[in-house]
Design an enzyme around this catalytic site. Structure first.
Site, PDB file in Angstrom:
ATOM      1  N   HIS A 168     -38.918 -36.445 -35.907  1.00 32.95           N
ATOM      2  CA  HIS A 168     -38.338 -35.429 -36.780  1.00 32.95           C
ATOM      3  C   HIS A 168     -39.206 -34.176 -36.672  1.00 32.95           C
ATOM      4  CE1 HIS A 168     -36.024 -33.850 -40.228  1.00 32.95           C
ATOM      5  NE2 HIS A 168     -37.160 -33.229 -40.515  1.00 32.95           N
ATOM      6  N   CYS A 169     -38.576 -33.072 -36.287  1.00 28.08           N
ATOM      7  CA  CYS A 169     -39.323 -31.830 -36.073  1.00 28.08           C
ATOM      8  C   CYS A 169     -39.205 -30.924 -37.302  1.00 28.08           C
ATOM      9  CB  CYS A 169     -38.788 -31.102 -34.836  1.00 28.08           C
ATOM     10  SG  CYS A 169     -39.683 -29.578 -34.455  1.00 28.08           S
TER      11      CYS A 169
END
Length: 208
Positions: A36-37
């Site tokens: 997850h960025c």
């Protein structure tokens, strides 16, 4: 292809395709999830991994261009500054206060960004070349340690060789440099069915 469900997601209460993981931030399962960025406020997975990879490539090339330009043309810029602002004390002071610090700051920031993006890009080149995501890397590492403890060996089922691993992300092409070109095409496959070493081996006999 490997299309057998890996089990039930305990949070979604749904069947998960192979290589799918649940993101606790997005609160949903993501196909071939890498991470997850927080910078894009989204998960990087099957649908957008190629764009994420190319984004890093373009940043790397951009900051490298800035660094090379400063190193190559900084003396020329100094001479241009002298002609532009003049050589008297007041104009030279303006040039030193406003021009040189900006060039130097741009250079220092670019060096820092280049170092950071080189590490991140190098990491993802390794992941693509070895046919795994960031999540899978740590899971595979743990499995390899367990197998080594038992006197055996563990191999990543999705590692089909470097060329085919890259083709699994960017698609097949006769000119690998085309992989670096911007494109809106869909990634290869559907994100739910994956070829493994075993199925690739059996396909060789089917094509004979």
């Amino acid at each position: 292809n490997s299309n057998v469900s890996t089990g039930l997601c305990k949070k979604c209460n749904r069947q998960k395709p192979p290589r799918t993981h649940h993101c606790s931030v997005c609160n949903k399962c993501v196909l071939a999830m890498d991470h997850h960025c927080p910078w894009v406020n989204n998960c990087v997975g099957f649908r957008n991994y190629r764009y994420f990879f190319l984004f890093m490539v373009y940043i790397f090339l951009g900051v490298l261009f800035i660094i090379v330009s400063v190193l190559r043309f900084h003396p020329i810029l100094d001479n241009m500054g002298l002609r532009l602002f003049g050589s008297n004390t007041g104009d030279a002071l303006i040039r030193r206060v406003y021009v040189e610090p900006n060039v130097q700051n741009a250079f220092l920031i670019s060096v820092g960004v280049l170092f950071a993006i080189s590490v991140l890009l190098g990491w993802h080149v390794f992941l693509v070349a070895s046919g795994q995501t960031t999540i899978e890397y740590y899971a595979n590492k743990n499995k390899a340690n367990q197998a080594r403890f038992r006197g055996g060996a563990y191999f990543n089922d999705y590692d089909l060789g470097m060329t085919r691993n890259f083709e699994g992300i960017f698609g097949k092409t006769s000119y690998p440099l085309q992989w670096m070109m911007p494109s809106s095409r869909e990634p290869p496959g559907d994100g739910m069915n994956w070829q493994t070493c075993k199925t690739a081996f059996l396909d060789q006999f089917d094509n004979v």
